[in-house]
Design an enzyme around this catalytic site. Structure first.
Site, short mmCIF file in Angstrom:
data_model
loop_
_atom_site.label_atom_id
_atom_site.label_comp_id
_atom_site.label_asym_id
_atom_site.label_seq_id
_atom_site.Cartn_x
_atom_site.Cartn_y
_atom_site.Cartn_z
N LYS A 1 -91.51 -10.62 -49.90
CA LYS A 1 -91.36 -9.17 -50.10
C LYS A 1 -91.35 -8.80 -51.57
O LYS A 1 -91.99 -7.83 -51.97
CB LYS A 1 -90.04 -8.68 -49.48
CG LYS A 1 -90.13 -8.47 -47.99
CD LYS A 1 -88.81 -7.92 -47.47
CE LYS A 1 -87.69 -8.92 -47.73
NZ LYS A 1 -86.36 -8.42 -47.49
N ARG B 1 -81.20 -2.13 -43.37
CA ARG B 1 -81.19 -3.46 -42.78
C ARG B 1 -80.67 -3.42 -41.35
O ARG B 1 -80.66 -4.44 -40.66
CB ARG B 1 -80.29 -4.39 -43.60
CG ARG B 1 -81.02 -5.05 -44.72
CD ARG B 1 -80.20 -6.16 -45.32
NE ARG B 1 -80.98 -6.86 -46.32
CZ ARG B 1 -80.51 -7.21 -47.51
NH1 ARG B 1 -79.26 -6.96 -47.83
NH2 ARG B 1 -81.28 -7.83 -48.38
N ARG C 1 -86.60 -24.91 -53.61
CA ARG C 1 -86.46 -24.36 -54.96
C ARG C 1 -85.44 -25.14 -55.77
O ARG C 1 -84.37 -25.49 -55.29
CB ARG C 1 -85.94 -22.92 -54.87
CG ARG C 1 -87.02 -21.91 -54.74
CD ARG C 1 -86.38 -20.56 -54.98
NE ARG C 1 -87.17 -19.49 -54.40
CZ ARG C 1 -86.69 -18.28 -54.15
NH1 ARG C 1 -85.42 -18.01 -54.37
NH2 ARG C 1 -87.47 -17.36 -53.64
N ARG D 1 -79.53 -23.91 -56.36
CA ARG D 1 -78.55 -22.83 -56.33
C ARG D 1 -77.97 -22.70 -54.92
O ARG D 1 -78.64 -23.03 -53.95
CB ARG D 1 -79.20 -21.49 -56.72
CG ARG D 1 -79.76 -21.43 -58.14
CD ARG D 1 -80.34 -20.05 -58.40
NE ARG D 1 -81.08 -19.60 -57.21
CZ ARG D 1 -81.21 -18.34 -56.83
NH1 ARG D 1 -80.65 -17.39 -57.53
NH2 ARG D 1 -81.89 -18.03 -55.76
N ARG E 1 -78.25 -16.55 -43.66
CA ARG E 1 -78.98 -15.31 -43.94
C ARG E 1 -79.99 -15.03 -42.84
O ARG E 1 -80.18 -13.88 -42.44
CB ARG E 1 -79.69 -15.41 -45.29
CG ARG E 1 -78.73 -15.30 -46.46
CD ARG E 1 -79.40 -15.66 -47.76
NE ARG E 1 -80.38 -14.67 -48.19
CZ ARG E 1 -81.28 -14.88 -49.16
NH1 ARG E 1 -81.32 -16.04 -49.77
NH2 ARG E 1 -82.12 -13.94 -49.50
#
Ligand SMILES: [Zn+2]
Length: 224
Positions: A16, A91, A130, A163, A174
């Protein structure tokens, strides 16, 4: 050109942010990401901004009404007269209803809700790979953009870390929230004929050109 009042939907990691950056350039739309517009409101010292600051300083969730109020402030400020790109709000269905009312009160309406979809497995693969350099925040990906030496930043030699946001357990949480709260919103927009779906598995350039084509068509339809 007619207004392009847009909402971006999709799970984390579907791309996004990348698409938002490109659409801002294409259509010169202001980008209202929830965190950013709240910070702007705090910086500008508006009444709502001061109220939001209180919640943020306590580490509490900023209530929906307040976020929607801050969005409405921006709608009234003139910088969104040709449209906007909203990311991170709504949301949930109650938030979407609130936004719909705020737009109606201004004789405006949403042009489209752009959904960039990606399956959970792909989201996990993208986000959990990541790695971020501890010193300057340079970002790598174990699979798509690995550093030359394992665990070490190419640019400054510092250590690469994962992270908390990129840890599988955080991503799964999430995603669970997304499925529970945001997916019903997809049907809600579909019922209103506002939903446009895009496949986040396609290369970003392809997703971008499809969104552009869709928006060009919507803009034309609105002018007729
Ligand atoms: Zn670095």
């Amino acid at each position: 050109m007619s207004e392009l009042n847009l909402v971006l939907l999709g799970p984390p990691g579907a791309g996004k942010g990348t698409q938002a950056d490109r659409l801002r350039d294409d259509f010169e739309l202001p980008y209202f990401a929830t965190g950013n517009i709240l910070r702007d409101a705090v910086k500008n010292g508006s009444e709502l901004g001061r109220e939001a600051k209180g919640y943020m300083e306590r580490g509490a969730l900023v209530p929906d009404e307040l976020i929607c109020g801050v969005i409405a402030e921006r709608l009234d400020s003139g910088d969104a007269d040709n449209g906007f790109l909203l990311d991170g709000f709504p949301r949930t269905i109650p938030q979407a209803e609130m936004l719909e009312r705020a737009l109606e009160e201004r004789s405006r309406a949403l042009t489209a809700a752009l959904l960039i979809g990606a399956p959970d497995q792909e989201v996990l693969r993208r986000l959990s790979g990541r790695r971020t350099c501890a010193k300057a925040g340079h970002v790598y990906h174990l699979e798509f953009d690995p550093p030359k030496n394992e665990g070490v930043c190419d640019q400054d030699g510092s250590r690469l870390i994962q992270r908390d946001d990129d840890k599988p357990e955080t991503i799964r949480k999430r995603l669970a929230t997304y499925h529970e709260q945001t997916e019903p919103l997809i049907d809600w927009y579909e019922q209103r004929g506002l939903l446009r779906r895009f496949d986040g598995l396609l290369p970003p350039d392809e997703v971008h050109s499809r969104i552009r084509a869709t928006l060009a068509t919507l803009a034309l339809e609105a002018e007729i």
